[in-house]
Write an enzyme that holds these catalytic residues in place. Structure first.
Site, PDB file in Angstrom:
ATOM      1  N   GLU A   1       0.824  -1.203   0.000  1.00  0.00           N
ATOM      2  CA  GLU A   1       0.000   0.000   0.000  1.00  0.00           C
ATOM      3  C   GLU A   1       0.860   1.256   0.000  1.00  0.00           C
ATOM      4  OE1 GLU A   1      -0.507  -2.733   1.754  1.00  0.00           O
ATOM      5  OE2 GLU A   1      -2.407  -3.419   0.914  1.00  0.00           O
TER       6      GLU A   1
ATOM      7  N   HIS B   1     -11.645  -6.413   7.805  1.00  0.00           N
ATOM      8  CA  HIS B   1     -12.357  -6.050   6.570  1.00  0.00           C
ATOM      9  C   HIS B   1     -13.584  -5.212   6.900  1.00  0.00           C
ATOM     10  CE1 HIS B   1     -10.258  -9.862   5.628  1.00  0.00           C
ATOM     11  NE2 HIS B   1     -10.061  -9.325   4.466  1.00  0.00           N
TER      12      HIS B   1
END
Ligand SMILES: Cc1ncc(C[n+]2csc(CCOP(=O)(O)OP(=O)(O)O)c2C)c(N)n1
Ligand SMILES: Cc1ncc(C[n+]2csc(CCOP(=O)(O)OP(=O)(O)O)c2C)c(N)n1
Ligand SMILES: [Mg+2]
Ligand SMILES: [Mg+2]
Lengths: 409, 337, 409, 337
Positions: free
Chosen positions: B60, B129
């Site tokens: 990321e 998540h």
């Protein structure tokens, strides 16, 4: 077998203050030993270059071997001039800090060839993503010293409006990316810039610099990964000046392998170069630039050099390394070595050198006189506090407008 | 006008943008050939080419650094982070770099980038998540933070975000991707096609950042919400039969303070709702601002209904989620105070 | 020279759905080709191992070459049994997910030897830092299937109290570190654990696993850096199963160099091994463990294997790769290969195998029956919502107590 | 009792801890032979050995991962991040790992680590050596956040933090390292030796986390502060001649809500002060809690005095710093409201 049961190994430099320098382990290979390969070499083929040390100038000051970039004397004198200017600039600004005209300064003494050699080998519009120790890039590109000084002095003409710590230059015009205080971040950004250039089929390439200490940051890994994956036209430079503040390069992993070897494992041709040899730095940079421009992708270069000065004006290196280390660095001083080469090859004299030095120091002095007329951190004209709220966003949102009013502007 | 899910609306926004401006590129994990794990970029690589919509390594920070470098070059990258929960490795590139580049370079270099990331829970994603980390980014000066609540807004706001010259974090409530979820998880799932905001023009339009919407007019109490919680707040008001005014912030930074203040001055009562954990959440900021601007109009303490200060648990998802029951109870408490 | 001007290279797999598999480029070297070196080898000497592929089982199922770990038939049968159990477990739990008994599941089909081979080679108290695809480690260590199933079902006996996504096991007793949803983080943590063990002069070592996709994360780099610097007793495993969800390994940098080569650049001896060859996996793991225990530091191992199944129950690989790829993986299936070896060497029969399979599936079925009696995600006993507030901190602070009350507990 | 600066007190705390418990190790950039860029670990390597106090590579995420791994093993690592501004690369290891390990493993694995980092401005450090990111960490459940304001507290709290079984972020206001700075930057520098809290026992003692201190009793208005701002608040009260009660939070999470509520109920007025940027700062949380608990006692809107929502500028440091003038003005406004 060095050990028979696990125990925590903490790398330590050979000597600490009190003891004298000892570089007896370091046996730099002779200049000219390694050959300049074709630019489409594979990473595996580059392995000896990543483990070895590319050197052009020998002990006698002669340029030898196939890496000799064969620069004409004018360019060499230009390089010498840039290095001398960088050094004079550093000395003068360091003094300015000691005089209280600013808060902080960082010299690159001993590493001038790393930046100057690269700047000479790149095109003027190639994009640079430097750290705080490549002021030589700006100077070689002819960027005005006065502008740099205004930044250091955080004065009324500082284009960064007094916001940044001294030496965190930025110049879009000079193709010099805004220096970040956060180590490593520019390395992977340079890859993004290079990917954009490749996407636009632009012939400009990017070059980035990182200290050997900062190679431990994830950004280094991301730069290598993305550069390899997308075959980005970028030159990734590690400046191994042996020290990261008080930590010797073993703390960054230098005991076990060269920093250049990191690149090989990603399939990136990588080279270690004598960073105090301007000709060698120029040659490997030109080779890497040729590769990038030919669509052959990234190159990793480790510049093997030595940080002669303190880390910054906040640092005192005699607390953690032998005081006499800097003057005994086996690869010498980059200015002396280039001067020696010019002298040996008959393009330079003692008188010319003295004149150069006088001229340079006069230029620096004049520039500082002008810069100081625009103020210093502690005296004279300065930026208005109202500007503090600009440039957070392109357009100022209500909450910042309100805060500016709260401050009285 | 076609009816679109939020996924289709986001896809359409990127399609329109890619068609309009060759300097726009889209990248992230699995966004290329595959079209993204939530299918938001489905078909875009095929239509616009592999060098404009492509996969990235799983890093990321590398993705964000690439975006910053591309932005400095002059492109307008749209980077996808696969889940908001995975944005943390990129924090330094976001906070220290993207957000500060314009400021520190005196305006010379900028990072006109958009970071898209699915946010929030409700899909049994467990703690990695389901997170809603918007408060962390709202605290960083130099970043804009957008959170749409329906397909129409999602498209218009995404286009505005990409055209904005500052870095924008664009959080997409994943539980809203396929339908307007109101928190009644045991009732039948509703599709977007039954919702007015699923009527989305095919072409270009944009919704200015920094403007809230009144999702429901009312006079008894103001509910400030964004993302999934807008639907929950609306459902709570209906269920409880309370004349609540529900504000959908849409952009949390810059904040539309005027709409908030006007509403609270009218109602005199306020409930702040978000899915993120409570302590240090954006609700604190909202309450601070409301009491600062509307102190003398307030008739009751401002309440917060939020996720608990625990990780988002897998099996206990519905005990964690700040659903209509909890919002309704807060509304009643505030009205009775 | 492949190209003459920079353009953005986007790696792409050779074939996509619609086309048929094509592994013609992949020419695996014969088993027994590479020799097992002394454990005190340098990274440079290990380079051929990092570029090559260590294989023990040849096409005929014979164990050949100096890497043959020469395991006795009982241990081999134990390995086969663990692999079969893992596969049966995966199939059963996948079905349970399809039946709505839980929300999510991840199989490791085709990669069983990677975990099982390692678990057989390590000591039972060595510490494991796995990803979500090494359930074989727990199974080989004899951890109860029922316990694993309770985690997957998030039921009343789930030791993680229903908090974690299915398959994110944790068992201190089994030396199996809590699996994180955040890719990569465990890799550098394992190094910290190993440093602690070395600090305490403990003979236990650590082993960590990471997918080839996740090697792009900074944590991978930090693990290699810290392991090299502090000479940590750790085995760093990269499981290269060719895919990271829909991204082929070229997106992680696999086009240019093997993942094992990454380690060489840090001075870490590194090996690439046929991950579908349990004997080879065992052998290189044992070699690395011997190195670590002898105080020789870290080893990086790349397991070259193939993800036969979908990434997870949320994934459908036929959307991004040829449907027939899995069955044509040139290095075969780990279960078939070990079975072949046992058969060829006369230690196994068709009947024994059938019996094994029946027994295994009966064990799995019985375990699931028991596990389901403790509830499933959607049915039966479950954890109390009150537990949601436990373990955020060791002692619950006032604000969590208050929130628990707000929820009604 | 010896008089110690905050640096000496922190050094003494680590010395005491290293002597007491062989499972404690100290590491970070430049902390070993050199003793740290602020000298907090000076002499500790020499006394306790290289394997107990050592330098690390420049990789904050690696440092934190090492700490988490060591914590899981059973050690109690103290990791130094050289400046709070450089903690961002470690965000994922902190937020996703250290903070959640106990929870996600059902209590089996824990991360009893302490992360020390100098915070705040006032030393002309520019935007990358002046930040106060505490609000980001207070929003993360599972982390404790401590910010001492004087040598005595610094030592006692650091010892408590290391003995705590949860991960603790320990922010050290760097402007207080050498003296009790009250924000009057143009007045002569004061040394700690003239301050009562510089009397620090040489041996072991600890101060429980989660307990605020009343730095000054008063009845007119409550000032909630921590770190450097405690001294600024005290100076403001003196300069303005206002009978303010100044609360030094010491730990911002868990928060000592009882002390806050008791004080505000007494004074009916409240000002929150922090050096961090305003929007999304911890002040919002404090205000939300105060209005929630003390709504009916409040006689005026709660004010915030904070750093501006800009990066911390180098040359304009004193225009940025929320000094006694600004705090004083807020006190007056709140009293006059
Ligand atoms: C992310 C981050 N961590 C730590 C620091 C503090 N710091 C500034 S310079 C430095 C040493 C850097 O050494 P090196 O990379 O070798 O570069 P050199 O100073 O030798 O040029 C450190 C640790 C920082 N600026 N950023
Ligand atoms: C930090 C982070 N980024 C992204 C993800 C989403 N994600 C989960 S699994 C996965 C693919 C991982 O591939 P690989 O590392 O090769 O492991 P494999 O699944 O093949 O075993 C991704 C991108 C994540 N879990 N964490
Ligand atoms: Mg260095
Ligand atoms: Mg994979």
């Amino acid at each position: 077998m060095p050990s028979t049961s696990p125990s925590l190994h903490i790398p330590e430099p050979k000597h600490r203050p009190g003891a004298s320098h000892d570089f007896s382990d370091m046996r730099p290979p002779p200049a000219g030993l390694l050959d300049r390969p074709a630019i489409d070499i594979s990473a595996g083929q580059a392995e000896p270059l990543a483990r070895g040390l590319v050197r052009v100038l020998n002990e006698q000051g002669e340029a030898v071997g196939s890496w000799d970039p064969k620069l004409d004397p004018d360019r060499l004198r230009g390089g010498l001039k840039s290095m001398l200017t960088t050094r004079a600039y550093d000395d003068r600004m360091m003094r300015a800090q000691r005089q209280g005209k600013t808060s902080f300064y960082m010299k690159c003494t001993g590493e001038e060839a790393v930046a100057v050699g690269a700047a000479l080998a790149l095109r003027p519009d190639d994009m640079l993503f430097p750290t705080y120790r490549q002021q030589g890039l700006l100077i070689t590109r002819g960027w005005p010293l006065v502008d740099m000084m205004c930044q250091v002095l955080s004065n009324s003409r500082d284009r960064m409006k007094g916001r940044q710590l001294p030496v965190f230059y930025s110049s879009k015009e000079a193709g010099f990316f805004s220096i970040s205080g956060n180590l490593g971040t520019q390395f992977s950004q340079a890859v993004g810039w290079a990917m954009a250039a490749a996407y636009k089929k632009d012939s400009r390439i990017a070059a980035a610099w990182i200290g050997e200490g900062a190679t431990a940051e994830g950004d280094f890994h991301h730069a290598l990964t993305f550069a390899a994956v997308y075959n980005a036209p970028v030159i990734l430079n590690v400046v191994n000046n042996q020290w990261a503040i008080s930590s010797f390069q073993g703390i960054a992993g230098g005991e076990k392998a060269t920093f250049a070897s990191r690149g090989i494992g990603f399939g990136i041709p990588s080279i270690r170069v004598d960073g105090n040899d301007l000709l060698a730095v120029h040659a490997v940079t030109a080779w890497a630039a040729e590769r990038a421009r030919a669509g052959l992708g990234p190159t990793l270069i480790e510049h093997f050099t030595y940080r002669q000065a303190a880390h910054s004006t906040s640092d005192d290196p005699t607390r953690y390394r032998p005081a006499d280390e800097p003057e005994h660095w086996p690869l010498g001083d980059p200015v002396d070595r280039l001067r020696g080469h010019l002298t040996v090859s008959g393009h330079w004299s003692e008188a010319q050198h003295e004149a150069f030095i006088t001229e340079t120091s006069e230029e620096v002095r004049a520039a500082l006189r002008e810069a100081e007329s625009y103020g210093t951190l502690t005296d004279g004209p300065s930026v208005s506090p109202a500007t503090m709220f600009d440039d957070v966003f392109k357009e100022m949102p209500w909450h910042l407008r309100r805060q500016r009013q709260e401050l009285g502007y | 006008m076609p009816s679109m899910t939020m996924i289709q609306a986001l896809n359409s926004a990127m399609d329109v943008l890619l068609t309009k401006d060759p300097d726009i590129v889209v990248f992230g994990q699995d966004v290329g050939y595959f079209g993204g794990v939530f299918r938001c970029t489905d078909g875009l690589q095929k239509k616009h080419g592999v060098s404009r919509v492509f996969d990235t390594p799983i890093a990321e920070a590398g993705i964000l650094a690439t975006a910053v470098g591309m932005g400095a070059y002059g492109l307008r990258p749209i980077a996808e982070i696969q889940f908001a929960d995975y944005i943390y490795p990129a924090t330094d590139q976001l906070i220290s770099e993207a957000a500060r580049l314009r400021y520190r370079s005196g305006g010379e270099f900028t990072a006109p980038i958009v970071v898209r990331a699915p946010t929030g829970g409700g899909i049994f994603g467990g703690q990695t998540h389901s997170q809603s980390p918007e408060a962390l980014f709202a605290h960083v000066c130099g970043l804009k933070t957008v959170i749409p609540s329906n397909p129409y807004d999602a498209k218009g706001l995404l286009i505005a975000a990409v055209e904005d010259d500052d870095p924008v974090i664009f959080f997409e409530p994943k539980r809203l991707y396929n339908g307007p979820f109101d928190g009644f998880h045991d009732r039948p799932v509703k599709p977007w096609s039954q919702h007015a905001a699923s009527e989305v023009p095919e072409g270009y339009y944009s919704i200015p950042l920094g403007q809230a919407a009144i999702a429901r007019e009312g006079s008894a109490v103001t509910v400030i919400a964004y993302g999934t919680m807008v639907h929950v707040a609306l459902a709570s008001a209906e269920e409880e039969g309370i004349d609540a005014e529900v504000i959908d912030l849409r952009t949390i930074l810059p904040l539309d303070i005027d709409t908030i203040v006007a509403s609270v001055k009218k109602t005199g009562r306020c409930v702040v709702v978000h899915e993120a954990t409570r302590t240090g959440g954006f609700g604190g900021e909202l309450i601070a601002l409301v009491q600062e601007h509307c102190f003398y109009h307030l008739e009751a303490p401002i309440e917060r209904v939020t996720g608990w200060d625990t990780p988002y648990p897998h099996a206990l998802e519905w005990d964690y989620f700040p659903g209509p029951k909890r919002v309704g109870a807060a509304l009643r408490r505030v009205l009775e105070a």
